[in-house]
Design a protein around this motif. Structure first.
Motif, PDB file in Angstrom:
ATOM      1  N   ARG A   1       0.834  -1.215   0.000  1.00  0.00           N
ATOM      2  CA  ARG A   1       0.000   0.000   0.000  1.00  0.00           C
ATOM      3  C   ARG A   1       0.862   1.257   0.000  1.00  0.00           C
ATOM      4  O   ARG A   1       0.559   2.228  -0.692  1.00  0.00           O
ATOM      5  CB  ARG A   1      -0.926  -0.013   1.204  1.00  0.00           C
ATOM      6  CG  ARG A   1      -2.068  -0.970   1.064  1.00  0.00           C
ATOM      7  CD  ARG A   1      -3.028  -0.832   2.232  1.00  0.00           C
ATOM      8  NE  ARG A   1      -4.092  -1.811   2.095  1.00  0.00           N
ATOM      9  CZ  ARG A   1      -4.475  -2.618   3.063  1.00  0.00           C
ATOM     10  NH1 ARG A   1      -3.907  -2.563   4.249  1.00  0.00           N
ATOM     11  NH2 ARG A   1      -5.453  -3.476   2.857  1.00  0.00           N
ATOM     12  N   ALA A   2       1.925   1.246   0.790  1.00  0.00           N
ATOM     13  CA  ALA A   2       2.809   2.412   0.846  1.00  0.00           C
ATOM     14  C   ALA A   2       3.464   2.654  -0.509  1.00  0.00           C
ATOM     15  O   ALA A   2       3.562   3.800  -0.966  1.00  0.00           O
ATOM     16  CB  ALA A   2       3.870   2.218   1.925  1.00  0.00           C
ATOM     17  N   MET A   3       3.901   1.594  -1.156  1.00  0.00           N
ATOM     18  CA  MET A   3       4.527   1.745  -2.475  1.00  0.00           C
ATOM     19  C   MET A   3       3.532   2.263  -3.504  1.00  0.00           C
ATOM     20  O   MET A   3       3.840   3.166  -4.276  1.00  0.00           O
ATOM     21  CB  MET A   3       5.112   0.406  -2.929  1.00  0.00           C
ATOM     22  CG  MET A   3       6.315  -0.025  -2.122  1.00  0.00           C
ATOM     23  SD  MET A   3       6.945  -1.635  -2.629  1.00  0.00           S
ATOM     24  CE  MET A   3       7.446  -1.297  -4.308  1.00  0.00           C
ATOM     25  N   SER A   4       2.323   1.695  -3.526  1.00  0.00           N
ATOM     26  CA  SER A   4       1.346   2.109  -4.534  1.00  0.00           C
ATOM     27  C   SER A   4       0.831   3.523  -4.268  1.00  0.00           C
ATOM     28  O   SER A   4       0.469   4.230  -5.210  1.00  0.00           O
ATOM     29  CB  SER A   4       0.190   1.116  -4.604  1.00  0.00           C
ATOM     30  OG  SER A   4      -0.545   1.110  -3.406  1.00  0.00           O
ATOM     31  N   SER A   5       0.822   3.954  -3.007  1.00  0.00           N
ATOM     32  CA  SER A   5       0.369   5.317  -2.708  1.00  0.00           C
ATOM     33  C   SER A   5       1.332   6.367  -3.255  1.00  0.00           C
ATOM     34  O   SER A   5       0.976   7.532  -3.385  1.00  0.00           O
ATOM     35  CB  SER A   5       0.192   5.511  -1.202  1.00  0.00           C
ATOM     36  OG  SER A   5       1.442   5.584  -0.550  1.00  0.00           O
ATOM     37  N   ARG A   6       2.531   5.937  -3.600  1.00  0.00           N
ATOM     38  CA  ARG A   6       3.525   6.846  -4.173  1.00  0.00           C
ATOM     39  C   ARG A   6       3.683   6.638  -5.682  1.00  0.00           C
ATOM     40  O   ARG A   6       4.670   7.019  -6.269  1.00  0.00           O
ATOM     41  CB  ARG A   6       4.855   6.654  -3.458  1.00  0.00           C
ATOM     42  CG  ARG A   6       4.817   7.197  -2.047  1.00  0.00           C
ATOM     43  CD  ARG A   6       6.006   6.770  -1.237  1.00  0.00           C
ATOM     44  NE  ARG A   6       6.020   7.368   0.079  1.00  0.00           N
ATOM     45  CZ  ARG A   6       5.271   6.989   1.105  1.00  0.00           C
ATOM     46  NH1 ARG A   6       4.411   5.996   0.945  1.00  0.00           N
ATOM     47  NH2 ARG A   6       5.347   7.577   2.278  1.00  0.00           N
ATOM     48  N   GLY A   7       2.697   5.986  -6.281  1.00  0.00           N
ATOM     49  CA  GLY A   7       2.685   5.827  -7.723  1.00  0.00           C
ATOM     50  C   GLY A   7       3.438   4.625  -8.255  1.00  0.00           C
ATOM     51  O   GLY A   7       3.576   4.471  -9.466  1.00  0.00           O
ATOM     52  N   ASN A   8       3.935   3.774  -7.389  1.00  0.00           N
ATOM     53  CA  ASN A   8       4.648   2.577  -7.839  1.00  0.00           C
ATOM     54  C   ASN A   8       3.684   1.411  -7.988  1.00  0.00           C
ATOM     55  O   ASN A   8       2.659   1.343  -7.317  1.00  0.00           O
ATOM     56  CB  ASN A   8       5.732   2.187  -6.812  1.00  0.00           C
ATOM     57  CG  ASN A   8       6.773   3.267  -6.669  1.00  0.00           C
ATOM     58  OD1 ASN A   8       7.477   3.590  -7.602  1.00  0.00           O
ATOM     59  ND2 ASN A   8       6.839   3.851  -5.482  1.00  0.00           N
TER      60      ASN A   8
END
Length: 79
Positions: free
Chosen positions: A47-54
């Motif tokens: 979730r943390a990675m995807s929240s930054r566009g990854n």
């Protein structure tokens, strides 16, 4: 293994993993430990990675191979 659950989260945890009085809760304890040690941190990171566009992908391996003869069988998928 000792899992420390903050009091503020205890009712939420017990709602998802309700113990059965006078029953064998070994599988329930195993599910709780698995989620706590592996799934929760993994999902948090994704979730943390995807929240930054990854892009983040999660995989679930829950089917034993036909030729898997490892014991005990009730441990499920091994790695």
């Amino acid at each position: 293994l000792r899992l420390e659950v903050p009091r503020a989260n205890l009712s939420d945890v017990l709602a998802v993993y309700p113990p059965r009085p006078a029953a064998d809760n070994a599988k329930l304890a195993a599910a709780l430990a698995t989620d706590f040690l592996f799934r929760c941190g993994t999902r948090h990171l994704a979730r943390a990675m995807s929240s930054r566009g990854n892009r983040a992908y999660l995989y679930r391996f829950d089917q034993r191979a036909r030729d898997d003869t490892s014991e005990p069988v009730d441990w499920g998928v091994t790695h």
